[in-house]
Design an enzyme around this catalytic site. Sequence first.
Site, short mmCIF file in Angstrom:
data_model
loop_
_atom_site.label_atom_id
_atom_site.label_comp_id
_atom_site.label_asym_id
_atom_site.label_seq_id
_atom_site.Cartn_x
_atom_site.Cartn_y
_atom_site.Cartn_z
N ASP A 67 0.82 -1.21 0.00
CA ASP A 67 0.00 0.00 0.00
C ASP A 67 0.86 1.26 0.00
O ASP A 67 2.07 1.22 0.19
CB ASP A 67 -0.96 0.00 1.21
CG ASP A 67 -0.29 -0.44 2.51
OD1 ASP A 67 0.95 -0.35 2.60
OD2 ASP A 67 -1.00 -0.87 3.42
N HIS A 138 -6.91 -5.16 10.39
CA HIS A 138 -6.69 -4.93 8.94
C HIS A 138 -5.41 -5.61 8.45
O HIS A 138 -4.49 -5.87 9.23
CB HIS A 138 -6.72 -3.44 8.58
CG HIS A 138 -5.53 -2.63 8.97
ND1 HIS A 138 -5.53 -1.26 8.99
CD2 HIS A 138 -4.26 -2.99 9.36
CE1 HIS A 138 -4.34 -0.83 9.34
NE2 HIS A 138 -3.56 -1.84 9.58
N GLU A 143 -9.53 -2.21 5.65
CA GLU A 143 -10.11 -1.92 6.94
C GLU A 143 -11.36 -2.77 7.18
O GLU A 143 -11.92 -3.35 6.24
CB GLU A 143 -10.49 -0.42 7.00
CG GLU A 143 -9.33 0.53 6.70
CD GLU A 143 -8.32 0.64 7.84
OE1 GLU A 143 -8.12 -0.34 8.60
OE2 GLU A 143 -7.69 1.70 7.97
P1 PGA Z 1 2.55 -1.73 12.59
O1 PGA Z 1 1.33 -1.71 11.60
O2 PGA Z 1 3.49 -2.76 12.10
O3 PGA Z 1 3.11 -0.34 12.51
O4 PGA Z 1 2.02 -2.05 13.94
C1 PGA Z 1 0.85 -2.90 11.08
C2 PGA Z 1 -0.46 -2.63 10.38
O5 PGA Z 1 -1.16 -1.68 10.76
O6 PGA Z 1 -0.80 -3.37 9.45
#
Ligand code: PGA
Length: 250
Positions: A67, A138, A143
């Site tokens: 993304d 997610h 989401e």
């Molecule tokens: P993070 O995010 O590794 O910064 O905790 C993971 C995500 O939100 O998919």
Amino acid sequence: MRIVAAKDYNDMSRKAANIVAGQIFLKPNSVIGLATGSTPLMMYKELIRMSAEDGLDFSEATTFNLDEYIGLSTDNINSYHYYMYNNLFNHVNIKKENIFIPNGMTSDIEKECMDYEEKIRQRGGIDLQVLGIGNNGHIGFNEPDVKFEATTHQVKLDQETILANARFFDNIDDVPKYAISMGIKTIMHARKIVLLASGLNKAESLGRALYGGITPEVPASILQLHQDVTVVIDGECASFLKRMGDDTIE
Ligand code: PGA
């Protein structure tokens, strides 16, 4: 689904790096799907170390990132372009033409998404997709209430995601509200998936994803239907999942 319990974050990162490196050792021209965020940071450090010391060779590999924020240029320190070059690409011998990240500055988002899918297809599909998981369940920026059938598309970020990611920005108002993300269908078409999770917050969402119903409200729950998923977790996550009743975790 395999669950690999690591001692701690560093051990989780080493184990995940071994899976990615193993994929590239076995198939040098692998197509690897990559994730950003805090979770894979140490895994990238380990991959850089392996490329310097252990002969890990990225020269034939292709990568597709999950993304990118809409509206952040590639030199913005919060863009995932910047993150990926800073934390991996600048330090290994991957070829620039084999790196793909959605263009969040495009004037035609729909075309960008269609082209991204087409590029994945042209490269033969994703061999191994690396995933993190959000506190809200997610994967990528898919989401809760996601459409499982979606391919790469524009997403509106959840308030929970904006809050979680605000830590990287000076001001919460600076966090983009929209992103381009591979869809659940794109992710599910990867031949193999490795999901990393570390810490108690993640343990809760992971527990819902692994043991709850398969529902768009917990996007990661769809992974229960994928035939080759390895979940690499740290000790905190492992203890939590054991308390939830998973007696397969050592
Ligand atoms: P993070 O995010 O590794 O910064 O905790 C993971 C995500 O939100 O998919």
